[in-house]
Design a protein around this motif. Structure first.
Motif, PDB file in Angstrom:
ATOM      1  N   SER A   9      -8.349  -8.160  16.870  1.00  0.00           N
ATOM      2  CA  SER A   9      -8.172  -9.571  16.552  1.00  0.00           C
ATOM      3  C   SER A   9      -6.805 -10.017  17.056  1.00  0.00           C
ATOM      4  O   SER A   9      -5.897  -9.197  17.238  1.00  0.00           O
ATOM      5  N   GLY A  10      -6.685 -11.309  17.322  1.00  0.00           N
ATOM      6  CA  GLY A  10      -5.405 -11.837  17.778  1.00  0.00           C
ATOM      7  C   GLY A  10      -5.167 -11.709  19.269  1.00  0.00           C
ATOM      8  O   GLY A  10      -4.077 -12.037  19.744  1.00  0.00           O
ATOM      9  N   ILE A  11      -6.160 -11.208  20.001  1.00  0.00           N
ATOM     10  CA  ILE A  11      -6.057 -11.097  21.453  1.00  0.00           C
ATOM     11  C   ILE A  11      -7.342 -11.616  22.087  1.00  0.00           C
ATOM     12  O   ILE A  11      -8.392 -11.683  21.419  1.00  0.00           O
ATOM     13  N   THR A  12      -7.242 -11.968  23.360  1.00  0.00           N
ATOM     14  CA  THR A  12      -8.449 -12.307  24.125  1.00  0.00           C
ATOM     15  C   THR A  12      -9.048 -10.991  24.590  1.00  0.00           C
ATOM     16  O   THR A  12      -8.729 -10.472  25.658  1.00  0.00           O
ATOM     17  N   PHE A  13      -9.887 -10.436  23.752  1.00  0.00           N
ATOM     18  CA  PHE A  13     -10.363  -9.060  23.908  1.00  0.00           C
ATOM     19  C   PHE A  13     -10.956  -8.803  25.286  1.00  0.00           C
ATOM     20  O   PHE A  13     -10.737  -7.743  25.878  1.00  0.00           O
ATOM     21  N   SER A  14     -11.664  -9.763  25.825  1.00  0.00           N
ATOM     22  CA  SER A  14     -12.436  -9.542  27.047  1.00  0.00           C
ATOM     23  C   SER A  14     -11.581  -9.348  28.293  1.00  0.00           C
ATOM     24  O   SER A  14     -12.119  -8.960  29.332  1.00  0.00           O
TER      25      SER A  14
ATOM     26  N   LYS B 203     -18.228  -8.855  20.042  1.00  0.00           N
ATOM     27  CA  LYS B 203     -17.768  -8.438  18.711  1.00  0.00           C
ATOM     28  C   LYS B 203     -16.309  -8.001  18.722  1.00  0.00           C
ATOM     29  O   LYS B 203     -15.800  -7.528  17.696  1.00  0.00           O
ATOM     30  N   ASN B 204     -15.642  -8.118  19.884  1.00  0.00           N
ATOM     31  CA  ASN B 204     -14.240  -7.689  19.998  1.00  0.00           C
ATOM     32  C   ASN B 204     -14.048  -6.255  19.504  1.00  0.00           C
ATOM     33  O   ASN B 204     -13.069  -5.954  18.799  1.00  0.00           O
ATOM     34  N   THR B 205     -14.959  -5.393  19.892  1.00  0.00           N
ATOM     35  CA  THR B 205     -14.951  -4.024  19.376  1.00  0.00           C
ATOM     36  C   THR B 205     -15.179  -3.022  20.499  1.00  0.00           C
ATOM     37  O   THR B 205     -16.003  -3.255  21.393  1.00  0.00           O
ATOM     38  N   VAL B 206     -14.441  -1.930  20.430  1.00  0.00           N
ATOM     39  CA  VAL B 206     -14.642  -0.805  21.330  1.00  0.00           C
ATOM     40  C   VAL B 206     -15.048   0.399  20.490  1.00  0.00           C
ATOM     41  O   VAL B 206     -14.597   0.550  19.348  1.00  0.00           O
ATOM     42  N   TYR B 207     -15.895   1.221  21.069  1.00  0.00           N
ATOM     43  CA  TYR B 207     -16.461   2.365  20.351  1.00  0.00           C
ATOM     44  C   TYR B 207     -16.159   3.663  21.103  1.00  0.00           C
ATOM     45  O   TYR B 207     -15.967   3.670  22.312  1.00  0.00           O
ATOM     46  N   LEU B 208     -16.182   4.750  20.348  1.00  0.00           N
ATOM     47  CA  LEU B 208     -16.132   6.080  20.946  1.00  0.00           C
ATOM     48  C   LEU B 208     -17.170   6.930  20.234  1.00  0.00           C
ATOM     49  O   LEU B 208     -16.988   7.298  19.071  1.00  0.00           O
TER      50      LEU B 208
END
Length: 116
Positions: A25-30, A76-81
């Motif tokens: 959050s707080g960033i332009t994730f893309s 979803k502004n989310t990265v997964y591992l």
């Protein structure tokens, strides 16, 4: 305020899977390249996996190739591992990182313990 919040860590037996998530959050994730790093006691922090801002490329440490998969959902502004076939040597604190145009942000980390 920029926040990277990791979740999904825990204890798992050798050979088991875990899926880590990092919500930004707080960033332009893309526009950010996202990556996962880890650090074990007495060792330097090391890159585990990275993914381009559109998911168009990925890069893995040799120790992660064939077992871990990094992915992202820009909606979803989310990265997964996704971590499979975990080994005791994978025990570490796992950190999420976002980098773009000289901006570099870290999450607080999530502990992963692989033990029987």
């Amino acid at each position: 305020q920029v926040q990277l919040v990791e979740s999904g860590g825990g204890s798992v037996q050798p050979g088991g899977p875990l899926r880590l998530s990092c919500a930004a959050s707080g960033i332009t994730f893309s526009v950010y390249t996202m990556s996962w790093h880890r650090q074990s006691p007495g060792k330097e922090r090391e890159l585990v996996a990275a993914i381009g801002n559109n998911g168009d490329w990925t890069n893995y440490a040799e120790s992660a190739k064939g077992r871990f998969i990094i992915s992202r959902d820009n909606g979803k502004n989310t990265v997964y591992l996704q971590m499979n076939s975990l080994k005791p040597d994978d025990t570490a604190v796992y950190y999420c990182n976002a980098i773009w145009a000289g901006r570099n942000y870290w999450g607080q980390g999530t502990q992963v313990t692989v033990s029987s």
